[in-house]
Design an enzyme around this catalytic site. Sequence first.
Site, short mmCIF file in Angstrom:
data_model
loop_
_atom_site.label_atom_id
_atom_site.label_comp_id
_atom_site.label_asym_id
_atom_site.label_seq_id
_atom_site.Cartn_x
_atom_site.Cartn_y
_atom_site.Cartn_z
N LYS A 216 0.92 -1.04 -0.07
CA LYS A 216 0.02 0.21 -0.05
C LYS A 216 0.83 1.39 -0.05
O LYS A 216 1.91 1.09 0.35
CB LYS A 216 -1.06 -0.06 1.26
N HIS A 229 -7.64 9.63 6.15
CA HIS A 229 -8.61 9.44 6.97
C HIS A 229 -9.67 10.37 7.33
O HIS A 229 -10.83 10.31 7.84
CB HIS A 229 -7.99 8.89 8.35
N ASP A 301 -8.45 1.01 -0.14
CA ASP A 301 -8.40 1.57 1.50
C ASP A 301 -9.59 1.72 1.85
O ASP A 301 -10.90 1.44 1.10
CB ASP A 301 -7.60 2.68 1.47
#
Length: 406
Positions: A216, A229, A301
């Site tokens: 990732k 996030h 994700d």
Amino acid sequence: MKQNCRIWTGALVAFLLLAGCARGTAPASPEPSPSESPGAARIAGMSLDQKIGQLIIAGFEGKKLDDETKRMIREDRIGGVILYADNVSGVHGTVRLVNQLKAANAGNPVPLFISTDQEGGRVSRLPDAFAAMPSSRAVGRKGDPKLARQMGSLLARELRATGFNMNFAPVLDIDSNPDNPVIGDRSFGRSAKIVAELGLAEMDGISKGGVISVVKHFPGHGDTSVDSHLDLPVLRKSSEQLAALEWIPFQAAVKAGADAVMVAHILFPRIDPNAPASLSDIIVGKQLRGKMNYDGVVMTDDLTMGAITKQYGLAEAAVAAIDAGSDIVLVAHGYDNERQVFEALRSAVRNGRLTEARIDESVRRILTLKNKYRLTDAEIPLPNAAEIAAINKSIEKWLSALDAKA
């Protein structure tokens, strides 16, 4: 040998034997076997709902298996689960929870991915009973692929002892922006060469330790100034600029046979102004799948991150991700989110937005990966104190070698 697997069709028998999903049968070896495609007949024997379930790895709340999580597994037949720090309650508690998750999947001939983020450093999910592992940056400063490979092997030992079969690591992002709020010391360093060499070594150690490694965050999260996030990062880089830096470790991983790649929620307006990488047919379909010729498992994700929820609907994002070429959508934090995604994907097939042939492509890749690692829903024995001590002794020996490296 007691069987808890219900055979959907006779064509799935070979898959059951190869994957070892019979409950109570331990994996034959900690190392992955040569990849074997499950074949069209096996996939054809699955219902649409069973196929769609495989496209979802879901999170849940708490340290116990509740009824909603059981429904995700038993009714929607999700492909896997992700555990976060809030799900972990010590070694024995974690193993018991993993075994409950596997038991809930009884009757499904396709075993679960049991996944987590165990990178070392500040992103560590496993119980405190294990000796702390350092960040990737600490390993990167030594510049020794042997140490990185040993790190991957140690991570795999911890994970297997607690029942995990998939790790979202290593990070192949390059730490090119000192103001980056989310990557930083999670990266091996600021050099593409170091990140590629050490990242691939860690990937190899994880994989040979019998745990699936997910690299990732493609196409590269190291130069962002926004934490995905919380909100959607925007990078105004061209494909040529990415190829000169960010892509280098990922291209090396693809060439080395990476089992799985996680795609980041980052908007690259010079490449695709209409969708972040995780939802972009240009970035996933044309670049990762096409230009890099990657046919392994691609996943997003977490779709419940602010980068997606503040810009897109969860259901639309899931459909767009699969349409773009991803095989798995990661959906954390509960049954309602998972159910919304499941129903959106099913509706997209029924209304023609997605073809069932497109779903079959992803199911083929997912089942091939599960076959390769001989995943099972066998109960994991509770590790004893001596086993944990042996792992910690190996970690401490490795830490001494790391400290001694000039």
